[in-house]
Design a protein around this motif. Structure first.
Motif, short mmCIF file in Angstrom:
data_model
loop_
_atom_site.label_atom_id
_atom_site.label_comp_id
_atom_site.label_asym_id
_atom_site.label_seq_id
_atom_site.Cartn_x
_atom_site.Cartn_y
_atom_site.Cartn_z
N CYS A 39 0.06 -14.68 6.14
CA CYS A 39 1.38 -14.08 5.95
C CYS A 39 1.28 -12.71 5.30
O CYS A 39 2.17 -11.88 5.46
CB CYS A 39 2.25 -14.99 5.09
N ALA A 40 0.21 -12.46 4.57
CA ALA A 40 0.04 -11.16 3.92
C ALA A 40 -0.09 -10.04 4.95
O ALA A 40 0.36 -8.92 4.71
CB ALA A 40 -1.17 -11.18 3.01
N ILE A 41 -0.66 -10.33 6.11
CA ILE A 41 -0.79 -9.33 7.17
C ILE A 41 0.60 -8.93 7.67
O ILE A 41 0.89 -7.75 7.87
CB ILE A 41 -1.66 -9.87 8.32
N GLU A 42 1.46 -9.91 7.86
CA GLU A 42 2.83 -9.62 8.30
C GLU A 42 3.61 -8.89 7.21
O GLU A 42 4.45 -8.04 7.51
CB GLU A 42 3.55 -10.91 8.69
N MET A 43 3.34 -9.21 5.95
CA MET A 43 4.00 -8.50 4.85
C MET A 43 3.56 -7.04 4.83
O MET A 43 4.38 -6.14 4.61
CB MET A 43 3.66 -9.19 3.53
N MET A 44 2.28 -6.79 5.08
CA MET A 44 1.80 -5.40 5.14
C MET A 44 2.41 -4.66 6.31
O MET A 44 2.72 -3.48 6.21
CB MET A 44 0.28 -5.39 5.22
N ALA A 45 2.59 -5.36 7.43
CA ALA A 45 3.22 -4.73 8.59
C ALA A 45 4.67 -4.34 8.29
O ALA A 45 5.17 -3.34 8.81
CB ALA A 45 3.16 -5.66 9.80
N THR A 46 5.33 -5.13 7.46
CA THR A 46 6.71 -4.81 7.09
C THR A 46 6.77 -3.52 6.28
O THR A 46 7.75 -2.78 6.37
CB THR A 46 7.31 -5.97 6.27
#
Length: 184
Positions: free
Chosen positions: A38-45
């Motif tokens: 989920c951290a990857i998606e948070m970084m993408a945000t």
């Protein structure tokens, strides 16, 4: 000491609370607690395509003393739980927690002794975001829901009572492992 401590509870604070809530929702500083996918998606945000900066969240803070929103992204192991609680305790009031992903919300597919079955057993959670992993659009939607919650949060003594009651209710909830559902 602010205006809300000097006035009696509930006196003249409806317009002050709404104005302060409007200002607070536009200046939320998130602390990252990225633990898994989920951290990857948070970084993408936070990147240019989704641009979390348009909601007043320009930079993710590395120090908990500079943040008022903790985004717990991913599974939390039993060894990481005390660290998570320590980071939460170091954050200044008012503070909010967003559980990002099914692993942070309920342990996900990791139903074993090493993973905490929901981060709400460690810290009180304000917003739950489902998904494995949730898309950046879903995180933005959860942040907008949190903005609405922040805008309508009471100030002063009323806030302290509400936070204390919410934290006690969250920590006294039935653990997810003891709940019986469709899969057991």
């Amino acid at each position: 000491m602010g205006l809300e401590e000097k006035l009696p509870s509930g006196f003249l604070l409806s317009t002050v609370e709404s104005f302060a809530g409007y200002l607070r929702k536009g200046s939320v500083w998130p602390a990252t607690f990225g633990l898994a996918c989920c951290a990857i998606e948070m970084m993408a945000t936070g990147a240019g395509r989704f641009d979390i900066a348009r909601f007043g969240m320009e930079a993710f803070r590395a120090s908990p003393r500079q943040a008022d929103l903790m985004i717990v992204a991913g599974r939390v192991s039993q060894k990481m739980a005390p660290v998570l609680r320590q980071v939460y305790d170091q954050m200044a009031e008012p503070k909010w927690v967003l559980a990002m992903g099914v692993c942070a919300s309920s342990g996900g597919m990791f139903n074993n002794y090493a993973v905490v079955q929901g981060v709400d057993h460690v810290v009180p959670v304000d917003i739950y975001l489902p998904g494995c992993p949730p898309r950046p659009e879903m995180l933005l939607n959860a942040i907008l829901a949190l903005h609405d919650k922040i805008q309508h949060t009471p100030l002063g003594v009323n806030r302290q009572e509400a936070v204390r009651a919410a934290e006690q209710a969250a920590l006294a909830a039935t653990p997810t492992i003891r709940m019986e559902g469709l899969l057991r």
